[in-house]
Design a protein around this motif. Sequence first.
Motif, PDB file in Angstrom:
ATOM      1  N   GLY A 108     -11.341   1.975  20.300  1.00 45.55           N
ATOM      2  CA  GLY A 108     -11.495   3.414  20.469  1.00 45.55           C
ATOM      3  C   GLY A 108     -10.197   4.191  20.466  1.00 45.55           C
ATOM      4  O   GLY A 108     -10.136   5.314  20.988  1.00 45.55           O
ATOM      5  N   ASN A 109      -9.146   3.640  19.853  1.00 44.73           N
ATOM      6  CA  ASN A 109      -7.843   4.305  19.838  1.00 44.73           C
ATOM      7  C   ASN A 109      -7.762   5.361  18.748  1.00 44.73           C
ATOM      8  O   ASN A 109      -8.616   5.443  17.861  1.00 44.73           O
ATOM      9  N   ASN A 110      -6.699   6.192  18.812  1.00 40.70           N
ATOM     10  CA  ASN A 110      -6.489   7.298  17.886  1.00 40.70           C
ATOM     11  C   ASN A 110      -6.477   6.789  16.441  1.00 40.70           C
ATOM     12  O   ASN A 110      -5.649   5.947  16.089  1.00 40.70           O
ATOM     13  N   PRO A 111      -7.367   7.302  15.568  1.00 41.40           N
ATOM     14  CA  PRO A 111      -7.440   6.796  14.195  1.00 41.40           C
ATOM     15  C   PRO A 111      -6.500   7.461  13.218  1.00 41.40           C
ATOM     16  O   PRO A 111      -6.488   7.111  12.036  1.00 41.40           O
ATOM     17  N   ASP A 112      -5.700   8.412  13.695  1.00 39.15           N
ATOM     18  CA  ASP A 112      -4.958   9.255  12.760  1.00 39.15           C
ATOM     19  C   ASP A 112      -3.536   8.754  12.516  1.00 39.15           C
ATOM     20  O   ASP A 112      -3.280   7.984  11.605  1.00 39.15           O
ATOM     21  N   GLU A 113      -2.571   9.159  13.352  1.00 38.38           N
ATOM     22  CA  GLU A 113      -1.166   8.885  13.078  1.00 38.38           C
ATOM     23  C   GLU A 113      -0.825   7.400  13.235  1.00 38.38           C
ATOM     24  O   GLU A 113      -1.194   6.783  14.238  1.00 38.38           O
ATOM     25  N   GLY A 132      -8.379   9.923   8.882  1.00 35.33           N
ATOM     26  CA  GLY A 132      -7.222   9.527   9.672  1.00 35.33           C
ATOM     27  C   GLY A 132      -6.532   8.363   8.981  1.00 35.33           C
ATOM     28  O   GLY A 132      -7.178   7.521   8.342  1.00 35.33           O
ATOM     29  N   VAL A 133      -5.200   8.303   9.096  1.00 36.90           N
ATOM     30  CA  VAL A 133      -4.432   7.320   8.333  1.00 36.90           C
ATOM     31  C   VAL A 133      -4.818   5.891   8.715  1.00 36.90           C
ATOM     32  O   VAL A 133      -5.003   5.027   7.842  1.00 36.90           O
ATOM     33  N   ILE A 134      -4.952   5.608  10.010  1.00 30.97           N
ATOM     34  CA  ILE A 134      -5.270   4.244  10.427  1.00 30.97           C
ATOM     35  C   ILE A 134      -6.676   3.862   9.970  1.00 30.97           C
ATOM     36  O   ILE A 134      -6.900   2.745   9.473  1.00 30.97           O
ATOM     37  N   SER A 135      -7.619   4.761  10.098  1.00 25.68           N
ATOM     38  CA  SER A 135      -8.980   4.479   9.614  1.00 25.68           C
ATOM     39  C   SER A 135      -8.980   4.226   8.105  1.00 25.68           C
ATOM     40  O   SER A 135      -9.635   3.299   7.617  1.00 25.68           O
ATOM     41  N   ALA A 136      -8.239   5.065   7.362  1.00 27.78           N
ATOM     42  CA  ALA A 136      -8.179   4.889   5.908  1.00 27.78           C
ATOM     43  C   ALA A 136      -7.540   3.553   5.535  1.00 27.78           C
ATOM     44  O   ALA A 136      -7.995   2.874   4.604  1.00 27.78           O
ATOM     45  N   ILE A 182       0.865  -1.184   0.000  1.00 29.30           N
ATOM     46  CA  ILE A 182       0.000   0.000   0.000  1.00 29.30           C
ATOM     47  C   ILE A 182       0.896   1.226   0.000  1.00 29.30           C
ATOM     48  O   ILE A 182       1.801   1.340   0.832  1.00 29.30           O
ATOM     49  N   VAL A 183       0.660   2.129  -0.932  1.00 27.57           N
ATOM     50  CA  VAL A 183       1.375   3.399  -0.980  1.00 27.57           C
ATOM     51  C   VAL A 183       0.419   4.488  -0.522  1.00 27.57           C
ATOM     52  O   VAL A 183      -0.638   4.706  -1.130  1.00 27.57           O
ATOM     53  N   LEU A 184       0.768   5.140   0.573  1.00 27.48           N
ATOM     54  CA  LEU A 184      -0.090   6.176   1.151  1.00 27.48           C
ATOM     55  C   LEU A 184       0.062   7.474   0.361  1.00 27.48           C
ATOM     56  O   LEU A 184       1.145   8.044   0.283  1.00 27.48           O
ATOM     57  N   ALA A 185      -1.028   7.936  -0.235  1.00 29.29           N
ATOM     58  CA  ALA A 185      -0.976   9.141  -1.069  1.00 29.29           C
ATOM     59  C   ALA A 185      -2.285   9.912  -0.959  1.00 29.29           C
ATOM     60  O   ALA A 185      -2.773  10.467  -1.940  1.00 29.29           O
ATOM     61  N   GLY A 186      -2.852   9.957   0.254  1.00 32.22           N
ATOM     62  CA  GLY A 186      -4.164  10.554   0.417  1.00 32.22           C
ATOM     63  C   GLY A 186      -4.173  11.932   1.046  1.00 32.22           C
ATOM     64  O   GLY A 186      -5.240  12.503   1.263  1.00 32.22           O
ATOM     65  N   GLY A 187      -2.991  12.494   1.326  1.00 34.55           N
ATOM     66  CA  GLY A 187      -2.945  13.793   1.985  1.00 34.55           C
ATOM     67  C   GLY A 187      -3.171  14.947   1.028  1.00 34.55           C
ATOM     68  O   GLY A 187      -3.064  14.799  -0.201  1.00 34.55           O
ATOM     69  N   TYR A 188      -3.427  16.124   1.605  1.00 32.04           N
ATOM     70  CA  TYR A 188      -3.678  17.323   0.809  1.00 32.04           C
ATOM     71  C   TYR A 188      -2.531  18.328   0.882  1.00 32.04           C
ATOM     72  O   TYR A 188      -2.588  19.375   0.236  1.00 32.04           O
ATOM     73  N   PRO A 191       2.717  -8.951   8.778  1.00 33.77           N
ATOM     74  CA  PRO A 191       2.347 -10.295   8.324  1.00 33.77           C
ATOM     75  C   PRO A 191       0.832 -10.415   8.187  1.00 33.77           C
ATOM     76  O   PRO A 191       0.075  -9.634   8.779  1.00 33.77           O
ATOM     77  N   ALA A 192       0.405 -11.400   7.424  1.00 30.96           N
ATOM     78  CA  ALA A 192      -1.025 -11.564   7.159  1.00 30.96           C
ATOM     79  C   ALA A 192      -1.842 -11.629   8.439  1.00 30.96           C
ATOM     80  O   ALA A 192      -2.924 -11.037   8.531  1.00 30.96           O
ATOM     81  N   GLU A 193      -1.295 -12.304   9.462  1.00 27.00           N
ATOM     82  CA  GLU A 193      -2.061 -12.478  10.698  1.00 27.00           C
ATOM     83  C   GLU A 193      -2.157 -11.193  11.524  1.00 27.00           C
ATOM     84  O   GLU A 193      -2.924 -11.118  12.488  1.00 27.00           O
ATOM     85  N   SER A 194      -1.350 -10.163  11.156  1.00 25.49           N
ATOM     86  CA  SER A 194      -1.376  -8.905  11.906  1.00 25.49           C
ATOM     87  C   SER A 194      -2.218  -7.827  11.248  1.00 25.49           C
ATOM     88  O   SER A 194      -2.587  -6.838  11.887  1.00 25.49           O
ATOM     89  N   ILE A 195      -2.538  -7.980   9.975  1.00 23.93           N
ATOM     90  CA  ILE A 195      -3.197  -6.896   9.250  1.00 23.93           C
ATOM     91  C   ILE A 195      -4.593  -6.618   9.805  1.00 23.93           C
ATOM     92  O   ILE A 195      -5.071  -5.477   9.810  1.00 23.93           O
ATOM     93  N   ASP A 196      -5.260  -7.648  10.354  1.00 21.04           N
ATOM     94  CA  ASP A 196      -6.591  -7.441  10.937  1.00 21.04           C
ATOM     95  C   ASP A 196      -6.538  -6.664  12.239  1.00 21.04           C
ATOM     96  O   ASP A 196      -7.578  -6.189  12.725  1.00 21.04           O
ATOM     97  N   LEU A 197      -5.335  -6.516  12.823  1.00 20.08           N
ATOM     98  CA  LEU A 197      -5.221  -5.782  14.076  1.00 20.08           C
ATOM     99  C   LEU A 197      -5.519  -4.298  13.905  1.00 20.08           C
ATOM    100  O   LEU A 197      -5.793  -3.610  14.885  1.00 20.08           O
ATOM    101  N   LEU A 198      -5.466  -3.795  12.681  1.00 22.11           N
ATOM    102  CA  LEU A 198      -5.878  -2.408  12.440  1.00 22.11           C
ATOM    103  C   LEU A 198      -7.314  -2.195  12.896  1.00 22.11           C
ATOM    104  O   LEU A 198      -7.623  -1.215  13.577  1.00 22.11           O
TER     105      LEU A 198
END
Length: 322
Positions: A196-201, A89-93, A4-10, A182-189
């Motif tokens: 209820g943690n910070n969805p941004d940085e 927020g980056v984590i939400s996105a 994933i390449v993050l390119a969503g900022g303004y 790893p594949a087993e960690s990606i769902d931890l997002l």
Amino acid sequence: MDAIVLAGGYATRLWPITLDRPKMFLPLGEETIIDPIFESLEADERVDDVYISTNERFADEFETYLTESGYEKPTLSIEETTDEDEKFGVISALAQLVERENLSDDTIIVAGDNYLSFGVNDFIDSFRDHDAPMIAAYDVGSREKATSYGVIDVDDDQVVGFTEKPDNPSSSLVSIACYGFPAESIDLLETYLEEGNNPDEPGWFIQWLHERTATYAFTFDGAWFDIGTADSYLDAIEFMLDGEPYVADSATTENVTLDAGVQILEDATVQNADLSRTVVFPKASVTDCTLSETLVDRHASVSGVSLTESTVGAYSTLEGAD
């Protein structure tokens, strides 16, 4: 493996230069900021698919870029925002992209506005060796600078401490926006967000993650530029050009002095001018000027002035008094 390449900022800190262009497309010599990342991912046979996480405002620019570039792996994954105030927020996105694209493999995530002195494939080598969550880490050289980033403590490459933007950093080793899950960690997002943690940085997620599963750091030397301001953009240019000016073949220069960190791009005209750490964008004109730490956007015309730490917007005209 996915990427994933993050390119969503303004890129509001670079306005007006980035008002209608993604900052990842700002030029560095004959390339753009994002080119080395795509080149590295395209060449790595372990990476199957590359998802560009961007927004609705810049989707057309990325479509055009991908059509002209000839890359085969990247596809766009568009979040439904058109303005900074609408961002998730980056984590939400990221969590939404994982669900939207149904990702379930090992995943590399890298910010498209990073200028890295290492190839992403080197990071993948280390990620595969550890088979665990991994973050790229860089020593910024001072604890004062480190206050702007996520600060890392490591023990034999394992992250044993992580604090996002601390007032009193324990070291000058910081996390940059390059991650491996790893594949087993990606769902931890999603788990992180459900709590209820910070969805941004992303750093807040890493701070949460390393306390739950072994996480490792890929520490590299060389250079790293987080290109978010005019100053950091000019720093990257100066490093990439090794202190030499860059003048495009189609540019016109006459009676000029060009110091370190200068780019004069396609079909620009510069006459009777002294330039240092300055970018003259395509089809812009600079005459009878002294410019330092300045960006002159495309089709702008500047004459008879001295500017420092300035930005001249596209299609603008700036003339000194007679």
